[in-house]
Design a protein around this motif. Structure first.
Motif, mmCIF file in Angstrom:
data_model
loop_
_atom_site.group_PDB
_atom_site.id
_atom_site.type_symbol
_atom_site.label_atom_id
_atom_site.label_comp_id
_atom_site.label_asym_id
_atom_site.label_seq_id
_atom_site.Cartn_x
_atom_site.Cartn_y
_atom_site.Cartn_z
ATOM 1 N N LEU A 141 0.834 -1.200 0.000
ATOM 2 C CA LEU A 141 0.000 0.000 0.000
ATOM 3 C C LEU A 141 0.870 1.253 0.000
ATOM 4 O O LEU A 141 0.599 2.210 -0.742
ATOM 5 C CB LEU A 141 -0.910 -0.018 1.228
ATOM 6 C CG LEU A 141 -1.861 1.169 1.425
ATOM 7 C CD1 LEU A 141 -2.783 1.326 0.224
ATOM 8 C CD2 LEU A 141 -2.662 0.992 2.710
ATOM 9 N N ALA A 142 1.934 1.243 0.816
ATOM 10 C CA ALA A 142 2.862 2.384 0.850
ATOM 11 C C ALA A 142 3.488 2.602 -0.522
ATOM 12 O O ALA A 142 3.607 3.742 -0.999
ATOM 13 C CB ALA A 142 3.932 2.145 1.904
ATOM 14 N N GLU A 143 3.895 1.517 -1.174
ATOM 15 C CA GLU A 143 4.502 1.616 -2.501
ATOM 16 C C GLU A 143 3.500 2.166 -3.512
ATOM 17 O O GLU A 143 3.860 2.976 -4.384
ATOM 18 C CB GLU A 143 5.009 0.240 -2.938
ATOM 19 C CG GLU A 143 6.221 -0.237 -2.140
ATOM 20 C CD GLU A 143 6.523 -1.720 -2.361
ATOM 21 O OE1 GLU A 143 5.830 -2.352 -3.199
ATOM 22 O OE2 GLU A 143 7.424 -2.241 -1.689
ATOM 23 N N ALA A 144 2.242 1.733 -3.398
ATOM 24 C CA ALA A 144 1.212 2.225 -4.316
ATOM 25 C C ALA A 144 0.988 3.726 -4.152
ATOM 26 O O ALA A 144 0.561 4.400 -5.092
ATOM 27 C CB ALA A 144 -0.096 1.465 -4.086
ATOM 28 N N LEU A 145 1.300 4.239 -2.957
ATOM 29 C CA LEU A 145 1.183 5.676 -2.695
ATOM 30 C C LEU A 145 2.504 6.403 -2.923
ATOM 31 O O LEU A 145 2.669 7.557 -2.528
ATOM 32 C CB LEU A 145 0.703 5.906 -1.254
ATOM 33 C CG LEU A 145 -0.733 5.471 -0.945
ATOM 34 C CD1 LEU A 145 -1.005 5.498 0.555
ATOM 35 C CD2 LEU A 145 -1.736 6.364 -1.680
ATOM 36 N N ASN A 146 3.468 5.689 -3.565
ATOM 37 C CA ASN A 146 4.789 6.245 -3.899
ATOM 38 C C ASN A 146 5.606 6.627 -2.666
ATOM 39 O O ASN A 146 6.382 7.581 -2.685
ATOM 40 C CB ASN A 146 4.637 7.466 -4.827
ATOM 41 C CG ASN A 146 4.015 7.097 -6.157
ATOM 42 O OD1 ASN A 146 4.411 6.109 -6.782
ATOM 43 N ND2 ASN A 146 3.036 7.868 -6.583
ATOM 44 N N CYS A 147 5.418 5.870 -1.581
ATOM 45 C CA CYS A 147 6.165 6.105 -0.345
ATOM 46 C C CYS A 147 7.287 5.077 -0.207
ATOM 47 O O CYS A 147 7.224 3.975 -0.767
ATOM 48 C CB CYS A 147 5.250 5.991 0.874
ATOM 49 S SG CYS A 147 3.949 7.224 0.920
ATOM 50 N N THR A 148 8.293 5.428 0.577
ATOM 51 C CA THR A 148 9.376 4.502 0.908
ATOM 52 C C THR A 148 9.328 4.203 2.399
ATOM 53 O O THR A 148 8.736 4.956 3.183
ATOM 54 C CB THR A 148 10.745 5.091 0.544
ATOM 55 O OG1 THR A 148 10.904 6.355 1.202
ATOM 56 C CG2 THR A 148 10.865 5.305 -0.965
ATOM 57 N N TYR A 149 9.977 3.109 2.816
ATOM 58 C CA TYR A 149 9.904 2.672 4.209
ATOM 59 C C TYR A 149 11.123 1.806 4.523
ATOM 60 O O TYR A 149 11.857 1.368 3.624
ATOM 61 C CB TYR A 149 8.619 1.874 4.453
ATOM 62 C CG TYR A 149 8.414 0.759 3.450
ATOM 63 C CD1 TYR A 149 8.967 -0.505 3.669
ATOM 64 C CD2 TYR A 149 7.709 0.979 2.270
ATOM 65 C CE1 TYR A 149 8.812 -1.521 2.738
ATOM 66 C CE2 TYR A 149 7.545 -0.029 1.330
ATOM 67 C CZ TYR A 149 8.093 -1.279 1.569
ATOM 68 O OH TYR A 149 7.960 -2.283 0.647
ATOM 69 N N ASP A 150 11.333 1.548 5.807
ATOM 70 C CA ASP A 150 12.465 0.772 6.284
ATOM 71 C C ASP A 150 11.985 -0.627 6.658
ATOM 72 O O ASP A 150 11.212 -0.792 7.604
ATOM 73 C CB ASP A 150 13.081 1.469 7.508
ATOM 74 C CG ASP A 150 14.266 0.718 8.092
ATOM 75 O OD1 ASP A 150 14.677 -0.310 7.517
ATOM 76 O OD2 ASP A 150 14.777 1.162 9.143
ATOM 77 N N LYS A 151 12.452 -1.635 5.934
ATOM 78 C CA LYS A 151 12.011 -3.004 6.190
ATOM 79 C C LYS A 151 12.553 -3.578 7.496
ATOM 80 O O LYS A 151 12.070 -4.605 7.968
ATOM 81 C CB LYS A 151 12.400 -3.922 5.024
ATOM 82 C CG LYS A 151 11.526 -3.757 3.792
ATOM 83 C CD LYS A 151 11.690 -4.918 2.831
ATOM 84 C CE LYS A 151 10.653 -4.848 1.717
ATOM 85 N NZ LYS A 151 10.682 -6.034 0.826
ATOM 86 N N SER A 152 13.538 -2.921 8.085
ATOM 87 C CA SER A 152 14.092 -3.419 9.344
ATOM 88 C C SER A 152 13.346 -2.872 10.564
ATOM 89 O O SER A 152 13.615 -3.280 11.695
ATOM 90 C CB SER A 152 15.571 -3.051 9.461
ATOM 91 O OG SER A 152 15.731 -1.644 9.594
ATOM 92 N N ALA A 153 12.406 -1.960 10.347
ATOM 93 C CA ALA A 153 11.655 -1.376 11.459
ATOM 94 C C ALA A 153 10.723 -2.415 12.074
ATOM 95 O O ALA A 153 10.296 -3.377 11.430
ATOM 96 C CB ALA A 153 10.854 -0.172 10.975
ATOM 97 N N THR A 154 10.402 -2.229 13.361
ATOM 98 C CA THR A 154 9.551 -3.164 14.085
ATOM 99 C C THR A 154 8.280 -2.456 14.548
ATOM 100 O O THR A 154 8.065 -1.276 14.256
ATOM 101 C CB THR A 154 10.292 -3.722 15.320
ATOM 102 O OG1 THR A 154 10.525 -2.645 16.239
ATOM 103 C CG2 THR A 154 11.616 -4.342 14.930
ATOM 104 N N GLY A 155 7.461 -3.181 15.299
ATOM 105 C CA GLY A 155 6.310 -2.562 15.935
ATOM 106 C C GLY A 155 5.013 -2.686 15.172
ATOM 107 O O GLY A 155 4.911 -3.376 14.151
ATOM 108 N N LEU A 156 4.007 -1.982 15.680
ATOM 109 C CA LEU A 156 2.631 -2.123 15.226
ATOM 110 C C LEU A 156 2.284 -1.213 14.049
ATOM 111 O O LEU A 156 1.150 -1.175 13.610
ATOM 112 C CB LEU A 156 1.702 -1.796 16.405
ATOM 113 C CG LEU A 156 0.272 -2.286 16.391
ATOM 114 C CD1 LEU A 156 0.215 -3.816 16.360
ATOM 115 C CD2 LEU A 156 -0.480 -1.765 17.619
ATOM 116 N N PHE A 157 3.286 -0.483 13.530
ATOM 117 C CA PHE A 157 3.034 0.503 12.486
ATOM 118 C C PHE A 157 4.089 0.403 11.386
ATOM 119 O O PHE A 157 5.160 -0.166 11.585
ATOM 120 C CB PHE A 157 3.074 1.917 13.079
ATOM 121 C CG PHE A 157 2.184 2.099 14.278
ATOM 122 C CD1 PHE A 157 0.822 2.297 14.128
ATOM 123 C CD2 PHE A 157 2.721 2.057 15.559
ATOM 124 C CE1 PHE A 157 0.003 2.460 15.245
ATOM 125 C CE2 PHE A 157 1.912 2.216 16.677
ATOM 126 C CZ PHE A 157 0.552 2.417 16.514
#
Length: 381
Positions: A306-322
């Motif tokens: 979903l983040a990619e579909a919105l053209n966002c980037t993210y950290d795959k090593s992050a943890t947690g509920l979000f």
């Protein structure tokens, strides 16, 4: 009109309280809103927890006032949990205080230690309650910036350059919310040493250790940490018990005694049945965490898409509920989430509610089923 206390002029209604009212109105008008904003676990607590609270109703003491310190067996279960999960030894008699959720602990600690004008180090981005409670008790906020270049960790060297003479309390939160950054051992060691050098009480707010995280850690693992540190924890996310309101604060007996002076004047003890349910939760085997995280992994995969579909980037090593996601350049967080809410009927949290360092980021909650997340993805695509 009776004039309100001056402290109310320092704070606003909590963001989610206001925004969820807006979302509720949209739903009432027939809009099919998908809420990916708030971290309220949608799965059930362990069955033995539900059984324990049900069985408690027939106990002749269930309806009575309970101890301000909680049941001895609850404190013992909390101590055993910390020993098993974190390798931390705490005295169940006087180094643990059960709370009605860790959020109330933020207020209790602040009331126990802060005078008007005392300064408080607060992370930016960070949990908004740190700032609002600091304002309510008349203390002064001193934010310290976190950023992706330093994996959202405190820059101790930069803090040392500031005038810290009036700082009495420092809030830290690892694993970090909203970014999901996890600390290395030396981060906690540096924080404890920093606290000792400047006589600052450091409080680690630690409710996310077991969600999509293979290495739960506690600041109390560091030698000498109990003298200068407290740790808050909660059953809300770990055991899907957010509405049950069960948390704890851990530290040395003097700190716990000071917090109890505040708490004992603000409530009359936690409901007996919830305490019995919490005891059973804390006894859960490793299989509970494996099962819980297998669900969250599937959900996170969909949120990443979903983040990619919105053209966002993210950290795959992050943890947690979000999932903490970076927007494309030049986009503003609140404008972006309002656009997605209007066009796609999906509510996402803007990073700015966690501080100025959250500008350019948004936060997705994993508290939605795979079916709901697939629908959200279809709407964006």
């Amino acid at each position: 009109m009776i004039e309100v206390a001056k402290r109310l002029h320092t704070v606003e209604e909590y963001y989610f309280s206001k925004k969820l009212r807006e979302v509720g109105l949209l739903i009432a008008s027939g809009k099919p809103i998908i809420n990916l904003g708030i971290g309220s676990p949608d799965m059930q607590p362990p069955q033995k927890v539900i059984d324990a609270i049900s069985a408690s109703f027939s106990d002749p003491t269930a309806h009575k006032y309970q101890s301000y310190q909680g049941l001895p067996e609850l404190r013992e279960a909390m101590a055993a949990f910390y020993k098993t999960q974190f390798g931390v030894n705490v005295n169940a008699t006087n180094e643990i205080l059960p709370l009605m959720g860790s959020k109330e602990g933020i207020m209790h600690i602040s009331m126990a230690y802060l005078n008007e004008g005392d300064e408080v180090l607060i992370p930016n981005p960070g949990y908004p309650t740190y700032q609002s409670v600091t304002k309510l008790v008349g203390a002064k906020i001193v934010t310290y910036d976190l950023d992706a270049s330093n994996n959202w960790m405190p820059n101790i060297e930069a803090l040392e350059q500031q005038d810290l003479s009036k700082v009495k309390l420092m809030w830290v939160n690892y694993p970090h919310m909203p970014t999901g950054a996890t600390p290395t051992a030396n981060v906690f060691e540096e924080l404890v040493a920093f606290a000792k050098r400047h006589n600052i009480l450091v409080v680690n707010d630690n409710p996310y250790s077991f969600v999509l995280n293979d290495n739960p850690t506690s600041i109390l693992n560091v030698e000498g940490a109990k003298d200068m540190c407290l740790e808050l924890n909660s059953l809300s996310k770990t055991f899907n018990m957010a509405g049950w309101r069960v948390g704890m604060v851990l530290g040395n007996s003097e700190h716990i005694s000071n917090i109890l002076k505040v708490k004992s004047n603000m409530d009359s003890g936690m409901f007996y049945g919830i305490q019995k349910g919490a005891i059973e939760a804390l006894k859960c085997s490793k299989m509970w965490f494996v099962t819980l995280n297998s669900v969250y992994k599937r959900r996170r995969d969909l949120v990443w898409k979903l983040a990619e579909a919105l053209n966002c980037t993210y950290d795959k090593s992050a943890t947690g509920l979000f999932v903490w996601a970076k927007l494309p350049p030049y986009l503003k967080s609140e404008e972006f989430i309002d656009l997605v809410l209007k066009n796609n009927h999906i509510f996402i949290t803007p990073g700015t509610i966690f501080g100025s360092q959250g500008e350019g980021y948004i936060r997705f909650s994993l508290c939605a089923s795979t079916e709901v997340l697939e629908e959200a993805l279809a709407r964006v695509k």
